[in-house]
Design a protein around this motif. Sequence first.
Motif, PDB file in Angstrom:
ATOM      1  N   PHE B 101       0.837  -1.208   0.000  1.00 23.08           N
ATOM      2  CA  PHE B 101       0.000   0.000   0.000  1.00 23.08           C
ATOM      3  C   PHE B 101       0.869   1.254   0.000  1.00 23.08           C
ATOM      4  CE2 PHE B 101      -1.753   3.248   2.965  1.00 23.08           C
ATOM      5  CZ  PHE B 101      -2.608   3.844   2.054  1.00 23.08           C
ATOM      6  N   LEU B 102       1.911   1.235   0.835  1.00 21.44           N
ATOM      7  CA  LEU B 102       2.792   2.408   0.902  1.00 21.44           C
ATOM      8  C   LEU B 102       3.497   2.654  -0.430  1.00 21.44           C
ATOM      9  CD1 LEU B 102       4.401   2.100   4.447  1.00 21.44           C
ATOM     10  CD2 LEU B 102       2.989   3.961   3.601  1.00 21.44           C
ATOM     11  N   CYS B 103       3.935   1.574  -1.066  1.00 28.56           N
ATOM     12  CA  CYS B 103       4.612   1.726  -2.365  1.00 28.56           C
ATOM     13  C   CYS B 103       3.660   2.329  -3.391  1.00 28.56           C
ATOM     14  CB  CYS B 103       5.121   0.378  -2.868  1.00 28.56           C
ATOM     15  SG  CYS B 103       6.549  -0.192  -1.964  1.00 28.56           S
ATOM     16  N   MET B 104       2.450   1.782  -3.450  1.00 25.38           N
ATOM     17  CA  MET B 104       1.493   2.252  -4.462  1.00 25.38           C
ATOM     18  C   MET B 104       1.028   3.676  -4.168  1.00 25.38           C
ATOM     19  SD  MET B 104      -0.596  -1.176  -5.314  1.00 25.38           S
ATOM     20  CE  MET B 104      -0.980  -0.630  -6.929  1.00 25.38           C
ATOM     21  N   GLY B 105       0.721   3.925  -2.891  1.00 23.86           N
ATOM     22  CA  GLY B 105       0.297   5.276  -2.504  1.00 23.86           C
ATOM     23  C   GLY B 105       1.426   6.276  -2.689  1.00 23.86           C
ATOM     24  N   GLY B 106       2.632   5.866  -2.322  1.00 22.05           N
ATOM     25  CA  GLY B 106       3.788   6.765  -2.452  1.00 22.05           C
ATOM     26  C   GLY B 106       4.060   7.103  -3.896  1.00 22.05           C
ATOM     27  N   LEU B 107       3.971   6.111  -4.757  1.00 23.05           N
ATOM     28  CA  LEU B 107       4.206   6.372  -6.186  1.00 23.05           C
ATOM     29  C   LEU B 107       3.139   7.303  -6.756  1.00 23.05           C
ATOM     30  CD1 LEU B 107       5.434   2.936  -7.589  1.00 23.05           C
ATOM     31  CD2 LEU B 107       6.697   5.082  -7.526  1.00 23.05           C
ATOM     32  N   TYR B 108       1.911   7.078  -6.313  1.00 20.49           N
ATOM     33  CA  TYR B 108       0.831   7.966  -6.797  1.00 20.49           C
ATOM     34  C   TYR B 108       1.096   9.401  -6.350  1.00 20.49           C
ATOM     35  CZ  TYR B 108      -3.592  10.262  -7.467  1.00 20.49           C
ATOM     36  OH  TYR B 108      -4.545  11.165  -7.862  1.00 20.49           O
ATOM     37  N   TRP B 109       1.484   9.528  -5.071  1.00 17.40           N
ATOM     38  CA  TRP B 109       1.747  10.876  -4.546  1.00 17.40           C
ATOM     39  C   TRP B 109       2.908  11.538  -5.312  1.00 17.40           C
ATOM     40  CZ3 TRP B 109       6.037  12.809  -1.634  1.00 17.40           C
ATOM     41  CH2 TRP B 109       5.844  14.095  -1.134  1.00 17.40           C
ATOM     42  N   LEU B 110       3.966  10.772  -5.555  1.00 13.57           N
ATOM     43  CA  LEU B 110       5.100  11.333  -6.301  1.00 13.57           C
ATOM     44  C   LEU B 110       4.669  11.763  -7.703  1.00 13.57           C
ATOM     45  CD1 LEU B 110       8.102   8.989  -5.400  1.00 13.57           C
ATOM     46  CD2 LEU B 110       7.870  11.392  -4.833  1.00 13.57           C
ATOM     47  N   HIS B 111       3.854  10.917  -8.316  1.00  8.56           N
ATOM     48  CA  HIS B 111       3.419  11.229  -9.687  1.00  8.56           C
ATOM     49  C   HIS B 111       2.530  12.463  -9.732  1.00  8.56           C
ATOM     50  CE1 HIS B 111       1.039  10.774 -13.438  1.00  8.56           C
ATOM     51  NE2 HIS B 111       2.250  10.520 -13.905  1.00  8.56           N
ATOM     52  N   SER B 112       1.896  12.774  -8.600  1.00  9.60           N
ATOM     53  CA  SER B 112       0.987  13.937  -8.607  1.00  9.60           C
ATOM     54  C   SER B 112       1.756  15.243  -8.830  1.00  9.60           C
ATOM     55  CB  SER B 112       0.200  14.004  -7.294  1.00  9.60           C
ATOM     56  OG  SER B 112       1.051  14.384  -6.240  1.00  9.60           O
ATOM     57  N   PHE B 113       3.091  15.200  -8.706  1.00 11.71           N
ATOM     58  CA  PHE B 113       3.885  16.409  -8.949  1.00 11.71           C
ATOM     59  C   PHE B 113       4.347  16.512 -10.407  1.00 11.71           C
ATOM     60  CE2 PHE B 113       4.338  15.674  -4.424  1.00 11.71           C
ATOM     61  CZ  PHE B 113       4.151  16.944  -3.909  1.00 11.71           C
ATOM     62  N   ALA B 114       4.055  15.472 -11.186  1.00  6.13           N
ATOM     63  CA  ALA B 114       4.540  15.472 -12.568  1.00  6.13           C
ATOM     64  C   ALA B 114       3.879  16.597 -13.368  1.00  6.13           C
ATOM     65  CB  ALA B 114       4.250  14.130 -13.217  1.00  6.13           C
ATOM     66  N   LEU B 115       4.640  17.162 -14.263  1.00  3.27           N
ATOM     67  CA  LEU B 115       4.080  18.235 -15.103  1.00  3.27           C
ATOM     68  C   LEU B 115       3.249  17.658 -16.240  1.00  3.27           C
ATOM     69  CD1 LEU B 115       7.138  20.655 -15.317  1.00  3.27           C
ATOM     70  CD2 LEU B 115       5.068  20.937 -13.956  1.00  3.27           C
ATOM     71  N   ARG B 116       3.718  16.519 -16.752  1.00  6.92           N
ATOM     72  CA  ARG B 116       2.969  15.885 -17.837  1.00  6.92           C
ATOM     73  C   ARG B 116       2.013  14.866 -17.228  1.00  6.92           C
ATOM     74  NH1 ARG B 116       6.569  13.427 -22.474  1.00  6.92           N
ATOM     75  NH2 ARG B 116       7.160  12.126 -20.750  1.00  6.92           N
ATOM     76  N   LEU B 121      -4.118   6.801 -16.517  1.00  5.26           N
ATOM     77  CA  LEU B 121      -3.156   6.037 -15.718  1.00  5.26           C
ATOM     78  C   LEU B 121      -3.250   6.448 -14.247  1.00  5.26           C
ATOM     79  CD1 LEU B 121      -0.695   4.071 -15.722  1.00  5.26           C
ATOM     80  CD2 LEU B 121       0.736   6.098 -15.883  1.00  5.26           C
ATOM     81  N   GLU B 122      -3.384   7.755 -14.020  1.00  4.71           N
ATOM     82  CA  GLU B 122      -3.491   8.262 -12.644  1.00  4.71           C
ATOM     83  C   GLU B 122      -4.688   7.649 -11.932  1.00  4.71           C
ATOM     84  OE1 GLU B 122      -3.549  12.499 -11.970  1.00  4.71           O
ATOM     85  OE2 GLU B 122      -1.910  12.727 -13.379  1.00  4.71           O
ATOM     86  N   THR B 123      -5.823   7.673 -12.616  1.00  3.02           N
ATOM     87  CA  THR B 123      -7.050   7.155 -11.989  1.00  3.02           C
ATOM     88  C   THR B 123      -6.912   5.659 -11.727  1.00  3.02           C
ATOM     89  OG1 THR B 123      -8.257   8.831 -13.216  1.00  3.02           O
ATOM     90  CG2 THR B 123      -9.559   7.107 -12.208  1.00  3.02           C
ATOM     91  N   ALA B 124      -6.379   4.944 -12.716  1.00  2.00           N
ATOM     92  CA  ALA B 124      -6.215   3.491 -12.539  1.00  2.00           C
ATOM     93  C   ALA B 124      -5.274   3.205 -11.369  1.00  2.00           C
ATOM     94  CB  ALA B 124      -5.660   2.882 -13.834  1.00  2.00           C
ATOM     95  N   TRP B 125      -4.211   3.978 -11.294  1.00  2.00           N
ATOM     96  CA  TRP B 125      -3.246   3.760 -10.212  1.00  2.00           C
ATOM     97  C   TRP B 125      -3.866   4.081  -8.851  1.00  2.00           C
ATOM     98  CZ3 TRP B 125       1.030   1.095 -10.662  1.00  2.00           C
ATOM     99  CH2 TRP B 125       1.955   1.109  -9.617  1.00  2.00           C
ATOM    100  N   LEU B 126      -4.682   5.139  -8.847  1.00  2.36           N
ATOM    101  CA  LEU B 126      -5.356   5.524  -7.603  1.00  2.36           C
ATOM    102  C   LEU B 126      -6.297   4.413  -7.141  1.00  2.36           C
ATOM    103  CD1 LEU B 126      -5.651   7.774  -5.524  1.00  2.36           C
ATOM    104  CD2 LEU B 126      -7.444   8.775  -6.932  1.00  2.36           C
ATOM    105  N   VAL B 127      -7.016   3.846  -8.091  1.00  4.81           N
ATOM    106  CA  VAL B 127      -7.944   2.749  -7.750  1.00  4.81           C
ATOM    107  C   VAL B 127      -7.154   1.563  -7.187  1.00  4.81           C
ATOM    108  CG1 VAL B 127      -9.539   1.047  -8.722  1.00  4.81           C
ATOM    109  CG2 VAL B 127      -9.721   3.443  -9.388  1.00  4.81           C
TER     110      VAL B 127
END
Lengths: 523, 295
Positions: B101-116, B121-127
């Motif tokens: 959970f931490l890996c998946m949540g952490g990656l999602y959080w990191l990706h939320s700073f991406a400019l592109r 993919l974001e929604t799928a990853w969040l789910v």
Amino acid sequence: MPASRLTRRPSLAALGYALFLAVNATGAWGGVFPFLPLEHQGDEGLRGFFLAQSPVFCLSLFVHTLLAYRSPAAFKQASLVVACAGYVLGWSCLIAGCYLPGLSLLFMTLGGALIGLGAAGYSLRWQSLFAAQDANEGIRNLIWGTALSAVLYYALYLIPSAITCYLMVLVLLPLFTLSIVLATRTTDRTQPLLVNSPQAHATVCRHSLIDCWRSAACVGAIGFGCGFARALAISDPGAGATVNALSMLGALMAALVLLLLWRLRGIRLDVALAYRYLFPFLITAFLLVPVLGSAYAGLFAGLSNAFFSCSAILMMIQCAQVSRDREIPPVFVFGAIAGVVFLCNDLGFVGGSLAGVLHVIDMRPLAAMALVTVYLLALVYFLAQGGWRGSASRAGQAGGHAGHAGHAGHVAAADQSEKASTRRPGGVGGVGGVGGVGGVDGEPRYFDRVSKQCVLLQKHYCLSAREAEVMELIARGNSMPRIAEKLVVSENTARTHAKRIYAKLAIHKKQELLDLVALFEPQ
Amino acid sequence: MSLLGQGLGFAVSEATLALFTSVAPSGTCAYLVLAALAMRHAPGSASRAAADRLMVVPLAVVLTGLVSSATHLGSPANILYVFSRIGSSPLSTEVFCTVMFLCMGGLYWLHSFALRRRPRLETAWLVLSVAAGGACIGSIACAYQIPTIPTWNAPEHVLAQCLGALTGGLLLVACLLALTRPLPCKKAFLRLLVAFAAMALTLGVVVLALLQARVGALHNALVSVQDLVPHYAHAVALYALCGVVACLLVASAMSQAPNTRPAARYGAAMALMLVGTFSLRFVFYMSHLTVGPAF
């Protein structure tokens, strides 16, 4: 710079830099891994790690310098990815060594090389960021980051040691990488120092390095001593964690002292001058090495790291300032200077490691090594003060100005005041570099009223050293092409400085500047 | 050693696990609520960005719990043993689920700073991270369903754990959102969160009372639950009191003027919630009664 700006809470960049330094201190400092099991840190493994990490780190700095010179665009795209990959893979190798004791030496060596690569890449990125920020903000982040790194390092001890190494790779590394990325986004990426091609300004680059070599020699000599002290202290691997803790305490003290000095008087960026102040303490500390022996080693390592941290911070500030003033990539300046400094540090470490086994002269090995280090420090002291030429200059000044202590390169004659205005104390650029600043007693010396007025304006409006120099040259009636020629910069660069000066002073015409210089009276 | 001391000694030795099971479910629940809030907004919008950025706090809470639970591992080499028993050992499974959970949540959080941005993919990853979060809460709640320890082997424990996670998680989200400027949701939503937290707290206390009625009289040939945990009712009362005061603190802080940020009250509320939940988990470990010659 007003003290209040320094005492604001640490920024994201300062926190990220602190985290990087704290993590770096657990791995890239040769010979100590406080968060890996001691049984996996055999002599051979540690030696393999150090012999791989140190050369790769220094080589990487030099290669980055070359890349930044020849192909700046390629460097920008690849550097962070390479640094991150190097760090992750390097730590993965160290962790893998814990599970596969038979291949421990291989993993430690490979890990050392990769961490060296990563650490160099990150160091350059941080330097690039601080140089791209406003001068005051960059310095503030640098000093705060160094101070906080010690606190974060001690906080790592709160984490169960079984998972610290995993957290470094999986949590801390992404966090400080993210902080670099986010902080970089807030800087102006179109600044000349970030977009200029050094190859197109070869003369400026060469002059920058020439201006910095004395500072590099001073910091390198201190680095040599620091490496020597560290090697002595960690000859017992069990004491490694304590040595690291003391070294971080030294870094904390150095940062706090700089912070305090800044608040009280403002930092005068003169590494050679700082070296002169530190010199008596350094040689006294080394004199005590053969007398007090190993009991003194831990304290000595901490103390020498305080000196090294202090001078390294000044070196980073200076490199950033040179980049801003000359508008050349920070990676180019810092890569070359830091490469030399850390090479000296590594040589000191190797010397200290061999101190117990080498019998070159008829002395105790420890005493012989301490003697060599003191000799090196003294030699650099001599060179930093101008060498033979400096001595001759001082002798001439002593003859011409009885009762006044001379300073290498100081020209007191009134007809040379304009020339002096473009000189930087100790051959370096930076804060407080306006004409006449840098007297032997640490107090400003003014050549005439214009110099004094420019210093007052610089302090009041937080102008950089280069801007103050340009302002003084304008005030003395120089044209832009003439200023560019005097400062060994392009005309465009000189005009950019002039624009910034006008913006900071809130004026629009040259006449307004002349009026301000003539009439300015600080409250 | 007295029987009370025996229970106390066991709980003290497992204090880090008590901390883990106190904070990790609440942090995970807070993440799930924030994820639900994020999914209501389009990727790239300010509200979505605010919800995404806030996720670091629940993740940090869960990470703190996980780190504290690792004190007994000793060496990095022992981590392999933990992961080698996934599936067969409930404790290994809960650690694995938390790490995932931490890996998946952490990656999602990191990706939320991406400019592109990549919205799909974001929604799928969040789910996926939400699913991992659900698995994390479930694995922690069910980890102590051990047939040989009858005092722990009760469905009420699972329910109480989930309701406790809901109470703490909802309050945490309410505090975080209330401290965010501009407010990424309507103020009524915050009040709703506090109301749900209070309801979950009430239900949790009821379930705990039922649990006491079921296992309070258990004993084996040597010791009874009453001997091991004589102050169980007090711990439940403390949990209820802390929860009520925390809800009131958050509600009162929210009713203040919009330009004030009473962070101290929110902090105090969360600290109280932690004290209450930890005391409950502590007495849970004190009630360690093996079946042996159980009657």
